[in-house]
Design a protein around this motif. Structure first.
Motif, PDB file in Angstrom:
ATOM      1  N   SER A  37       0.830  -1.212   0.000  1.00 33.34           N
ATOM      2  CA  SER A  37       0.000   0.000   0.000  1.00 33.34           C
ATOM      3  C   SER A  37       0.859   1.254   0.000  1.00 33.34           C
ATOM      4  N   ARG A  38       1.940   1.198   0.737  1.00 34.33           N
ATOM      5  CA  ARG A  38       2.819   2.368   0.827  1.00 34.33           C
ATOM      6  C   ARG A  38       3.558   2.598  -0.493  1.00 34.33           C
ATOM      7  N   ALA A  39       3.790   1.490  -1.217  1.00 36.56           N
ATOM      8  CA  ALA A  39       4.495   1.541  -2.503  1.00 36.56           C
ATOM      9  C   ALA A  39       5.849   2.236  -2.404  1.00 36.56           C
ATOM     10  N   SER A  40       6.523   1.991  -1.282  1.00 36.21           N
ATOM     11  CA  SER A  40       7.899   2.479  -1.118  1.00 36.21           C
ATOM     12  C   SER A  40       8.719   1.232  -0.811  1.00 36.21           C
ATOM     13  N   PHE A  41       9.620   0.854  -1.693  1.00 36.92           N
ATOM     14  CA  PHE A  41      10.200  -0.489  -1.627  1.00 36.92           C
ATOM     15  C   PHE A  41      11.672  -0.553  -1.252  1.00 36.92           C
ATOM     16  N   VAL A  42      12.362   0.596  -1.291  1.00 31.14           N
ATOM     17  CA  VAL A  42      13.801   0.584  -1.002  1.00 31.14           C
ATOM     18  C   VAL A  42      14.122   1.751  -0.070  1.00 31.14           C
ATOM     19  N   LEU A  43      14.897   1.467   0.986  1.00 29.50           N
ATOM     20  CA  LEU A  43      15.296   2.483   1.973  1.00 29.50           C
ATOM     21  C   LEU A  43      14.085   3.234   2.527  1.00 29.50           C
ATOM     22  N   GLY A  44      13.141   2.482   3.036  1.00 31.15           N
ATOM     23  CA  GLY A  44      11.927   3.082   3.588  1.00 31.15           C
ATOM     24  C   GLY A  44      11.786   2.840   5.075  1.00 31.15           C
ATOM     25  N   PRO A  45      10.582   3.058   5.598  1.00 34.91           N
ATOM     26  CA  PRO A  45      10.352   3.010   7.050  1.00 34.91           C
ATOM     27  C   PRO A  45      10.491   1.608   7.663  1.00 34.91           C
ATOM     28  N   GLU A  46      10.205   0.537   6.892  1.00 32.71           N
ATOM     29  CA  GLU A  46      10.357  -0.807   7.469  1.00 32.71           C
ATOM     30  C   GLU A  46      11.819  -1.069   7.798  1.00 32.71           C
ATOM     31  N   LEU A  47      12.702  -0.690   6.883  1.00 30.96           N
ATOM     32  CA  LEU A  47      14.134  -0.901   7.110  1.00 30.96           C
ATOM     33  C   LEU A  47      14.600  -0.065   8.295  1.00 30.96           C
ATOM     34  N   GLU A  48      14.181   1.185   8.338  1.00 34.60           N
ATOM     35  CA  GLU A  48      14.593   2.056   9.443  1.00 34.60           C
ATOM     36  C   GLU A  48      14.184   1.451  10.790  1.00 34.60           C
ATOM     37  N   SER A  49      12.957   0.948  10.861  1.00 33.33           N
ATOM     38  CA  SER A  49      12.489   0.348  12.114  1.00 33.33           C
ATOM     39  C   SER A  49      13.232  -0.945  12.409  1.00 33.33           C
ATOM     40  N   PHE A 236      28.246   0.565  -3.760  1.00 32.94           N
ATOM     41  CA  PHE A 236      27.572  -0.611  -4.309  1.00 32.94           C
ATOM     42  C   PHE A 236      26.070  -0.471  -4.133  1.00 32.94           C
ATOM     43  N   ASN A 237      25.345  -1.395  -4.723  1.00 33.51           N
ATOM     44  CA  ASN A 237      23.911  -1.504  -4.463  1.00 33.51           C
ATOM     45  C   ASN A 237      23.701  -2.775  -3.651  1.00 33.51           C
ATOM     46  N   ARG A 238      23.699  -2.654  -2.346  1.00 34.87           N
ATOM     47  CA  ARG A 238      23.634  -3.824  -1.450  1.00 34.87           C
ATOM     48  C   ARG A 238      22.613  -3.568  -0.348  1.00 34.87           C
ATOM     49  N   ARG A 239      21.428  -3.076  -0.714  1.00 30.37           N
ATOM     50  CA  ARG A 239      20.452  -2.678   0.302  1.00 30.37           C
ATOM     51  C   ARG A 239      19.499  -3.805   0.666  1.00 30.37           C
ATOM     52  N   LEU A 240      18.920  -3.691   1.844  1.00 28.57           N
ATOM     53  CA  LEU A 240      17.901  -4.635   2.320  1.00 28.57           C
ATOM     54  C   LEU A 240      16.545  -4.002   1.997  1.00 28.57           C
ATOM     55  N   ASP A 241      15.718  -4.677   1.198  1.00 20.54           N
ATOM     56  CA  ASP A 241      14.502  -4.021   0.708  1.00 20.54           C
ATOM     57  C   ASP A 241      13.368  -4.066   1.735  1.00 20.54           C
ATOM     58  N   GLU A 242      12.343  -3.302   1.468  1.00 20.87           N
ATOM     59  CA  GLU A 242      11.231  -3.129   2.409  1.00 20.87           C
ATOM     60  C   GLU A 242      10.435  -4.413   2.637  1.00 20.87           C
ATOM     61  N   VAL A 243      10.283  -5.219   1.583  1.00 25.20           N
ATOM     62  CA  VAL A 243       9.534  -6.476   1.722  1.00 25.20           C
ATOM     63  C   VAL A 243      10.240  -7.369   2.746  1.00 25.20           C
ATOM     64  N   GLN A 244      11.553  -7.525   2.599  1.00 27.23           N
ATOM     65  CA  GLN A 244      12.296  -8.379   3.533  1.00 27.23           C
ATOM     66  C   GLN A 244      12.302  -7.770   4.939  1.00 27.23           C
ATOM     67  N   ALA A 245      12.470  -6.457   5.017  1.00 22.10           N
ATOM     68  CA  ALA A 245      12.508  -5.803   6.330  1.00 22.10           C
ATOM     69  C   ALA A 245      11.182  -6.009   7.071  1.00 22.10           C
ATOM     70  N   ALA A 246      10.070  -5.916   6.353  1.00 22.95           N
ATOM     71  CA  ALA A 246       8.752  -6.073   6.977  1.00 22.95           C
ATOM     72  C   ALA A 246       8.588  -7.492   7.527  1.00 22.95           C
ATOM     73  N   VAL A 247       9.028  -8.487   6.765  1.00 17.82           N
ATOM     74  CA  VAL A 247       8.939  -9.880   7.211  1.00 17.82           C
ATOM     75  C   VAL A 247       9.836 -10.096   8.430  1.00 17.82           C
ATOM     76  N   LEU A 248      11.028  -9.550   8.389  1.00 21.04           N
ATOM     77  CA  LEU A 248      11.970  -9.729   9.504  1.00 21.04           C
ATOM     78  C   LEU A 248      11.440  -9.074  10.778  1.00 21.04           C
ATOM     79  N   ARG A 249      10.717  -7.973  10.646  1.00 20.97           N
ATOM     80  CA  ARG A 249      10.150  -7.306  11.825  1.00 20.97           C
ATOM     81  C   ARG A 249       9.061  -8.167  12.466  1.00 20.97           C
ATOM     82  N   VAL A 250       8.346  -8.932  11.657  1.00 22.45           N
ATOM     83  CA  VAL A 250       7.339  -9.841  12.217  1.00 22.45           C
ATOM     84  C   VAL A 250       8.042 -10.962  12.983  1.00 22.45           C
TER      85      VAL A 250
END
Ligand SMILES: *Cc1c(COP(=O)(O)O)cnc(C)c1O
Length: 382
Positions: A37-49, A236-250
């Motif tokens: 829904s947020r449609a923000s997939f890289v370097l977003g709030p899930e990763l920050e949290s 480099f491009n070595r980021r952890l994306d929002e989809v993975q960050a959201a799952v890891l937070r669960v």
């Protein structure tokens, strides 16, 4: 063989993630829905949290999400300016990525032998391998047990060199009152799906107490750029994306209970395997370990492995060929590593994951016992 087919045969997988995912399915769907829904997939709030939550869990000041455990190790070393002409001391009984991360920086991995009891980096071997080119030490907390960090950090401090912990199998493992990853200059974790804390794809994280090193890793993972389209350094491009960050937070809030379940399984294995001739089990207590793997030793390992496979039990070997003997590194000269080499021929990893049932553990132990007794019978007949 006829005995085997008549007896109860259970299929015990080495790892099975389905039950864990099913138990969290609604929460994961919610979390993924949020990201979509947020449609923000890289370097977003899930990763920050996630970075704040993981740093707090580990007891480190900073955490920087990256694309894999391998990237965590490489960027940690690059943040220390490790590169061509440098030597980095590590072990040969680890997943190849530990050494590949060192090689990727341009530095040379120097493999040292391990303690025969734990199969962890031997501090004495580290001292013997130090040269004027040594820039860092990468201890690997293999199977979820912590390396002797007091000794390793003392050597590093005396020499003014850095320590990068490979904690890719040690999420939540303890060393004294610290958690693995929070003790060296930087700690590196993998969130590969089958690790103690796993994403739904590749992901990793670097933790550190140093603001300077954290800033360096953050730049390196994102094209050397702190401000869009301005590049302070090559990155480099070595980021952890929002989809993975959201799952890891669960999943993160469940890590301790999953590790406790692993320790319970390990204790059950030990209680039932302890008396078996020729099978060497790890030594409890496991209170400080994350029990990523449960590894026994047996002189007739290959035979035991085949026998268990016939009886429905999946096993694995971590790792069958030490890195100094792999095609990738064998052309180089290397000191011989007798403890590492002998262990590679004897180690066998038994099924281990938090949802593994007590019944399945008992079944695995019964099959090992049956193998041991059959062998004893056949040798007395001979
Ligand atoms: C899994 C693992 C890695 C690599 O992590 P990836 O996320 O697969 O890149 C490195 N070292 C050890 C000890 C590991 O177990």
């Amino acid at each position: 063989m006829s005995d085997v087919t008549q007896a109860r045969v259970l299929r015990v997988p080495f790892v099975d993630l389905t039950e864990q995912i099913a138990s969290l399915r609604a929460e994961i769907d919610d979390a993924l829905g949020r990201v979509v829904s947020r449609a923000s997939f890289v370097l977003g709030p899930e990763l920050e949290s996630l970075e704040l939550e993981f740093a707090s869990y580990i007891g480190a000041e900073y955490a920087i999400g990256v694309a894999s455990g391998t990237d965590a190790l490489e960027l940690a070393l690059r943040a220390l300016d490790v590169g061509a002409g440098d030597e980095v001391i590590t072990v040969a009984n680890t997943f190849a990525a530990t050494a590949f991360a060192i090689t990727a920086t341009g530095a040379t991995p120097v493999f040292v032998d391990v303690d025969p009891g734990t199969l962890l980096m031997s501090p004495i071997a580290v001292e013997e391998a130090l040269t004027s080119h040594t820039r860092a030490i990468v201890p690997v907390h293999l199977y979820g047990q912590c390396t002797d960090m007091t000794a390793i950090c003392r050597i590093a401090a005396q020499r003014g060199i850095a320590v990068v912990e490979d904690a890719c199998q040690a999420h939540g493992a303890r060393f004294g009152d610290r958690l693995a990853g929070s003790i060296g200059d930087l700690g590196c974790f993998s969130f590969y799906p089958s690790k103690n804390l796993g994403a739904m794809g590749d992901a990793g994280i670097v933790v550190t107490g140093s603001r300077r090193l954290a800033d360096r890793v953050r730049l390196l993972r994102n094209y050397g750029s702190g401000r869009r389209y301005y590049h302070e350094q090559v990155g480099f491009n070595r980021r952890l994306d929002e989809v993975q960050a959201a799952v890891l937070r669960v999943k993160l809030p469940h890590l301790d209970e999953w590790n406790a379940a692993r320790r319970e399984i390990a204790n059950r294995y030990c209680a039932r395997l302890g008396a078996l001739e020729g099978i060497i089990s790890p030594q409890p207590p496991f209170d400080d370990q994350s029990m990523h793997l449960f590894v026994v030793r047996c002189q007739r390992r290959d035979e035991l492995c085949v026998s268990l496979e016939e009886r429905g039990v999946a096993t694995a070997i971590h790792y069958p060929l030490p890195l100094h003997r792999q095609g990738a590194y064998a052309p180089r000269k290397s000191r011989s590593l007798p403890v590492t080499e002998q262990a590679a021929d004897e180690i066998l990893s038994l099924p281990m994951y938090p949802e593994l049932s007590a019944d399945a553990v008992d079944y695995v132990c019964d099959q090992i016992a049956a193998y041991v007794h059959e062998r004893a019978d056949s040798t007395t007949v001979e």
